[in-house]
Design an enzyme around this catalytic site. Structure first.
Site, short mmCIF file in Angstrom:
data_model
loop_
_atom_site.label_atom_id
_atom_site.label_comp_id
_atom_site.label_asym_id
_atom_site.label_seq_id
_atom_site.Cartn_x
_atom_site.Cartn_y
_atom_site.Cartn_z
N ASN A 349 0.84 -1.20 0.00
CA ASN A 349 0.00 0.00 0.00
C ASN A 349 0.87 1.25 0.00
O ASN A 349 0.78 2.12 0.88
CB ASN A 349 -0.95 0.00 1.20
CG ASN A 349 -2.17 0.86 0.95
OD1 ASN A 349 -2.34 1.44 -0.12
ND2 ASN A 349 -3.05 0.94 1.93
N HIS A 380 -8.48 3.85 8.43
CA HIS A 380 -9.03 2.57 8.00
C HIS A 380 -10.44 2.34 8.52
O HIS A 380 -11.26 1.74 7.82
CB HIS A 380 -8.13 1.42 8.46
CG HIS A 380 -6.94 1.21 7.59
ND1 HIS A 380 -5.72 1.78 7.83
CD2 HIS A 380 -6.79 0.49 6.46
CE1 HIS A 380 -4.86 1.44 6.89
NE2 HIS A 380 -5.49 0.64 6.05
#
Length: 492
Positions: A349, A380
């Site tokens: 990521n 998140h």
């Protein structure tokens, strides 16, 4: 740390039902079919965009308009009326961009964007009980939050700070003119990245729309020394085909390996109560490996879409090959061969890690690693498993750094010792990542606690012992940029 895949790949959505029969036949949730369908349409649209709406044929306004309208359509197709959350946030933050003072624009944008995202996370999961089995519009909202805050900080750097106070990278990316409304919408909602990202820099995106993106990168190379009398015209086709092949293999693994070793196996009575420790350790590694292909599919396909449109050129490597990895979110080879926690995270990521570095790690005055993990967890979502992962990640990161600084130099005296060290650190890294990330995919408290109890909390204990008993040695060749014009000592 790990990041959730785009929402449309991870959860079931209540969007379009036209693909229901295909979803039932394949045994795949509708949202995953919608995601792949949208990204394949986006891929063909990207090719068309590069060929028929090229900068040499079309004005930037037309390119911005097409990219925006098509992106808005994709969001509505996948998420229905829930897409209104995305549009509300975009409009609110554009209001901040044009009305707030440049000295505060980054703060207001950051707190509004992160606050709205957090409220949506909480309301979707706990208040309206949407959970993970219904519409999850948070994926695009997370990407837009990254872009909003990235642009706000870059506008602040360009208009609210002195050039001498900026790092070289901040100076390069600083935005000195506030974007128009169309530019803002296009940057945030373009069809190439609105569903699955990745986040990118505003100046790079505008250069791409205006046809300066590739030439800017090529001008960094002295082509006359290479015998070229004019700039070459690199094609993205090779990169796109390669990434589509990786996507195809990853999709095959997702349909087979991931189905064979689901995360639910970690909560089975056999695993928690009957298997011995080494079996649990190996099985945990296999299950976590099997959970990766969905991320590989989502991020590699998104990268291919951007490349197909002509975006993502990063320059020329040492061998003279054209590189199209400016927007790449992962390096699979380096992930699977990582010999340190840092190396693993640095290739997983990538664009989110870059965003965290630019808006948090480089700017907070104290404990940047801790604050960066906290921001990553908030971004998140609010599932407890995320916080288990990120808190464990802080502990493991510090322990791994301590071991490396104390031990690595003893193994550099011969090739055989170096190979042995690399093999040992590879195995330790892969097992540590599996242990750390397991709560991230399990989400809930009870299965996470049961898993860690069955593993005797071994990595937590080992990490604490390392931190407590190994001496803290300074990292070599590490230089942090000051967060403002006053150099403040940061404690990491």
């Amino acid at each position: 740390m790990a990041a959730a895949p785009p929402a449309s790949l991870a959860h079931r959505t209540t969007g379009s039902t036209c693909l229901h029969p295909l979803s039932r036949r394949l045994g795949i949730p509708l949202d995953q079919v919608n995601f792949v369908a949208c990204q394949l349409v986006a891929l063909f649209a990207a090719f068309w965009f590069r060929i028929y709406l090229s900068p040499s044929k079309t004005s930037p306004v037309a390119r911005h308009t097409f990219a925006t309208i098509f992106g808005i359509y994709f969001v509505i197709f996948c998420f229905g009326w829930y897409s209104a959350h995305l549009f509300v946030l975009v409009l609110m933050c554009y209001g901040i961009l044009v009305t707030a003072s440049v000295s505060n624009i980054h703060r207001y944008s950051f707190f509004v964007a992160m606050g709205y995202l957090t409220i949506c996370h909480i309301s979707r999961i706990y208040i309206f009980h949407y959970g993970i089995l219904t519409t999850d519009f948070s994926g695009p909202l997370m990407i837009v939050t990254q872009k909003i805050t990235t642009l706000a900080f870059q506008v602040h750097d360009g208009l609210g700070r002195r050039a001498e106070d900026l790092s070289a990278e901040q100076h390069r990316l600083a935005v000195k003119v506030k974007p128009s409304f169309l530019e803002y919408l296009s940057y945030l909602l373009n069809f190439m990245s609105v569903i699955a990202g990745p986040c990118n820099n505003f100046k790079d995106y505008i250069a791409f729309i205006e046809g300066r993106h590739i030439h800017m990168k090529l001008l960094e190379v002295n082509w006359k020394e290479k015998g070229f009398h004019s700039l070459p015209e690199p094609s993205p086709m090779g990169a796109v085909i390669h990434k589509l092949c990786v996507t195809g293999v990853s999709l095959l693994l997702f349909l087979t390996l991931t189905k064979t070793f689901p995360v639910a196996c970690l909560a089975d009575d056999w695993f928690v109560h009957k298997a011995n420790f080494l079996t649990r350790l190996g099985y945990l590694y296999v299950v976590m490996q099997a959970s990766k292909p969905k991320y590989y599919v989502a991020w590699t396909l998104a990268d291919a879409v951007n490349n197909a449109a002509g975006f993502g050129f990063s320059g020329v490597d040492q061998n003279g090959n054209f590189c199209w990895d400016l927007l790449s979110n992962l390096n699979i080879w380096k992930i699977e061969t990582a010999t340190s926690f840092k190396m693993y995270l640095g290739n997983w990521n990538i664009q989110t890690a870059t965003w965290l570095k630019r808006v948090c790690y480089e700017r907070v005055p104290w404990y940047p690693t801790v604050f960066t993990f906290i921001l990553s967890a908030l971004w998140h979502g609010v599932y407890p498993g995320y916080y288990f992962t990120f808190l464990t990640g802080i502990l493991v990161t510090v322990a791994a750094r301590t071991v490396r600084n104390n031990c690595r130099h003893y193994f550099l005296s011969s090739k055989a010792l170096k190979v042995a060290y690399d093999v040992a650190t590879w195995a330790a890294t892969q097992l540590a990542v599996s242990y750390t990330v397991a709560p991230f995919v399990m989400l809930a408290v009870e299965p996470t606690i049961n898993l860690y109890k069955s593993m005797y909390f071994y990595l937590h204990i080992v990490s604490l012992l390392i931190i407590l008993f190994l001496p803290v040695r300074p990292q070599a060749h590490t230089q942090r940029q000051p967060w403002n014009s006053v150099n403040r000592k940061k404690t990491d």
